[in-house]
Design an enzyme around this catalytic site. Structure first.
Site, PDB file in Angstrom:
ATOM      1  N   GLU A 180      -5.097  35.865  -5.192  1.00  0.00           N
ATOM      2  CA  GLU A 180      -6.561  36.017  -5.159  1.00  0.00           C
ATOM      3  C   GLU A 180      -7.138  36.100  -6.567  1.00  0.00           C
ATOM      4  OE1 GLU A 180      -8.183  35.590  -2.480  1.00  0.00           O
ATOM      5  OE2 GLU A 180      -6.811  36.107  -0.851  1.00  0.00           O
ATOM      6  N   GLU A 210     -11.097  33.408  13.948  1.00  0.00           N
ATOM      7  CA  GLU A 210      -9.912  33.343  13.092  1.00  0.00           C
ATOM      8  C   GLU A 210      -8.764  32.611  13.794  1.00  0.00           C
ATOM      9  OE1 GLU A 210     -10.751  33.615  10.104  1.00  0.00           O
ATOM     10  OE2 GLU A 210      -9.877  35.456   9.341  1.00  0.00           O
ATOM     11  N   THR A 217      -9.255  26.028  -4.722  1.00  0.00           N
ATOM     12  CA  THR A 217      -9.346  26.431  -3.311  1.00  0.00           C
ATOM     13  C   THR A 217     -10.440  27.474  -3.071  1.00  0.00           C
ATOM     14  OG1 THR A 217      -8.040  27.045  -1.370  1.00  0.00           O
ATOM     15  CG2 THR A 217      -7.589  28.250  -3.403  1.00  0.00           C
TER      16      THR A 217
HETATM   17  C1  DMJ Z   1     -10.846  31.643   0.109  1.00  0.00           C
HETATM   18  O1  DMJ Z   1     -10.550  32.717  -0.684  1.00  0.00           O
HETATM   19  C2  DMJ Z   1     -10.033  30.436  -0.247  1.00  0.00           C
HETATM   20  O2  DMJ Z   1     -10.623  29.303   0.285  1.00  0.00           O
HETATM   21  C3  DMJ Z   1      -8.611  30.542   0.222  1.00  0.00           C
HETATM   22  O3  DMJ Z   1      -7.882  29.387  -0.027  1.00  0.00           O
HETATM   23  C4  DMJ Z   1      -8.578  30.817   1.702  1.00  0.00           C
HETATM   24  N1  DMJ Z   1      -9.397  31.917   2.057  1.00  0.00           N
HETATM   25  C5  DMJ Z   1     -10.734  32.021   1.550  1.00  0.00           C
HETATM   26  C6  DMJ Z   1     -11.800  31.360   2.372  1.00  0.00           C
HETATM   27  O4  DMJ Z   1     -11.612  31.347   3.706  1.00  0.00           O
END
Ligand code: DMJ
Length: 581
Positions: free
Chosen positions: A126, A360, A487
């Protein structure tokens, strides 16, 4: 002059002239063909902006300097660390929405207030995608945001140094016998002796975009080296049928959770193989992805859904769809697999329509939510895929999804203090949480969906004149080759990587030449191998690496990495990279 694997991408492209056909997201787009049909597109953008500011201002007023806003109690909390995460994550969205002055103000607040020298256990994954990615992206957009740039930008700059500082705190996690990182690291003390060695697959394979960007901008290969070593190690652990599981022991390389799929725990590993291949013009990464994709299509795909299977046998273990999987159609469209992307998107969109959001988990045989997994924490993935697919096809279905998302979020999640995660899509109960990805990703992708000529869509031929000059003498042409989103939706500029790494190569050659004059016996080039050749080797020892020892402060090198000549001619239509001809 072209991307090294452009032909491979083109072979798989099945789209029309509006499809994504180059490595750089550059497309041929005829505005007049499409936009008269879209009524109110600018009204939607205005609504999305006001959603952003409702949440953003509330975060600043009620939660800063905590990581996140709590939208039901109107206060803040630290979640993933203690670094004002929402502000870092939202910074580039300010520029996406056109707010240069606030971008400048926040960039300078962050430089003054954020400290990574803290005794906090942070998620390596993260922190990388949100903090390192957010700072890198802000650094690369600083010129466009009208910030005063130091000489040498984009190969140096304060936000780049902050990103490197955050990443340096993560490096101790990679110092394992396998090169695969621990999931958690203490930013001050390194990995705790009691830390679990079990990490999810995405936690091992989601670093190459940020770490290679850091290495190529700064000239320090350590970041890219550790990311590549982790990728190589992970690749070698795939099963005989070509699949990876969900959680692995990074010391013993044993798979602890053996469910193979494209969702939670794995998702961004596959995303980074594709986007890493594009950003770095790296055919090896693309080949890895294609090998996985063959196994995924063979064992997990049923009626354009993707199920979970046992990684060694291929037998179905969980016939469920997870909301995190909704990034997949967007990724497929980057590869030109449009037919398949469109069909899978339709499946996922049908779930959105059923609940007004993506739960989810969704049981495919039962056509309903799964116990304790009925929430929708305002995730971006389906909107992200809609953005790519609208760019690729011009089909208004994707705008319709955007409108549905806008309406649902406003109706269900809006509170006087922001937007709250949905705890249960069946009765619209809310949770007291607004994850930072809501402002970093969900809002950004929604806005970009409704702004098809935005500079972040790339191409260098549209909208506001999509490239800028950087560096001394304006010799570095930036932004013209399109952008790759990490991401967490933080855009990275391939042209900047090319520009800075080419210069650092020239400097290395000069150093080698000078060295060979003063030490004629030493072979020129022996001081440092290119990053590619080092892949798979153990990392440098702590004393040689840029990883800080606990308590140690980093002194900045006297020489930053200034820019080098970079021809504008090479950057038109996104065909910027791999060839010097
Ligand atoms: C984000 O922090 C990023 O996209 C990660 O790859 C997956 N989870 C969250 C969004 O859903």
């Amino acid at each position: 002059m072209c991307c090294v694997f452009r032909d491979a991408l083109l072979q798989t492209s099945v789209g029309t002239s509006d499809s994504l056909t180059s490595c750089s997201l550059s497309i041929s787009w005829n505005q007049s063909d499409h936009f008269p049909l879209i009524s109110g597109i600018s009204t939607h953008r205005t609504r999305i902006k006001s959603m952003f500011y409702h949440a953003y201002n509330s975060y600043l007023d009620n939660a800063f300097p905590y990581d996140e806003l709590r939208p039901l109690t109107c206060d803040g909390q630290d979640t993933w660390g203690s670094f004002s995460l929402t502000l870092i994550d939202a910074l580039d969205t300010l520029l996406v929405l056109g707010n240069q002055t606030e971008f400048q103000r926040v960039a300078s607040i962050l430089q003054d207030t954020v400290d990574f020298d803290i005794d906090v256990n942070a998620s390596v994954f993260e922190t990388n995608i949100r903090v390192v990615g957010g700072l890198l992206s802000a650094h690369l957009l600083a010129g466009r945001a009208g910030m005063e740039l130091e000489p040498g930008w984009p190969c140096s700059g304060p936000l780049l140094r902050m990103a490197a500082e955050a990443a340096r705190r993560l490096i101790p996690a990679f110092q394992t016998p396998t090169g695969m990182p621990y999931g958690t690291v203490n930013l001050l003390h390194g990995v705790s002796p009691t830390e679990t060695p079990v990490t999810c697959t995405a936690g091992v394979g989601t670093f190459i975009l940020e770490f290679a960007t850091l290495s190529r901008l700064t000239g320090d290969p350590t970041f890219e080296d550790v990311a590549r070593r982790a990728l190589t190690a992970l690749w070698k652990t795939r099963s005989d049928i070509g699949l990876v599981g969900n959680h692995i022991d990074v010391l013993s390389k044993k798979w602890v959770a053996q469910d193979a799929g494209i969702g939670a725990g794995v998702d961004s590993y596959f995303e980074y193989l594709v986007k890493g291949a594009i950003l770095l013009q790296d055919e090896e990464l693309l080949n890895m992805f294609h090998a996985y994709d063959a196994a995924i299509q063979n064992y997990t795909r049923f009626d354009d859904w993707y199920l979970w299977v046992q990684m060694h046998k291929g037998t179905v273990s969980m016939p469920i769809f997870q909301s995190l999987e909704a990034f997949w159609p967007g990724l497929q469209s980057l590869l030109g697999n449009l037919d398949s992307a469109v069909r899978t998107f339709q499946n996922y969109y049908s779930v959105w329509r059923q609940f007004g959001g993506l739960p989810e988990f969704y049981s495919i045989p039962q056509g309903y939510t799964v116990d304790k997994r009925e929430g929708y924490p305002l995730r971006p993935e389906l909107i992200e895929s809609a953005m790519y697919l609208f760019r690729a096809t011009g089909d208004h279905t994707y705008l319709q999804l955007g409108l549905d998302a806008l309406e649902s979020i406003e109706k269900v999640s809006r509170t006087p203090c922001g937007y709250a995660s949905v705890k249960d899509l069946r009765d619209h109960q809310l949770d007291n949480r607004m994850e930072s990805f809501f402002l970093a990703e969900t809002i950004k992708y929604l806005y970009l969906l409704f702004d098809p000529t935005h500079f972040l869509h790339g191409g260098g031929m549209e909208g506001d004149g999509s490239w800028e000059e950087g560096g001394e003498g304006g010799q570095c042409v930036l932004g013209a080759g399109g952008f790759i989103f990490n991401t967490e939706a933080h855009p990275l500029d391939p042209a900047a990587l090319y520009c800075c790494s080419r210069h650092s190569k020239e400097r290395q050659e000069l150093r080698d030449a000078l060295l060979s004059l003063s030490h004629p016996k030493k072979k020129a080039g022996s001081q440092s191998k290119p990053a590619d050749e080092r892949a798979g080797e153990p990392p440098q020892s702590q004393s040689e690496s840029i990883a800080l020892k606990p308590g140690e402060k980093k002194t900045l090198p006297t020489l930053s990495c200034p820019v080098q000549p970079f021809s504008a001619r090479l950057s038109v239509l996104g065909q910027v990279f791999s060839d010097n001809s």
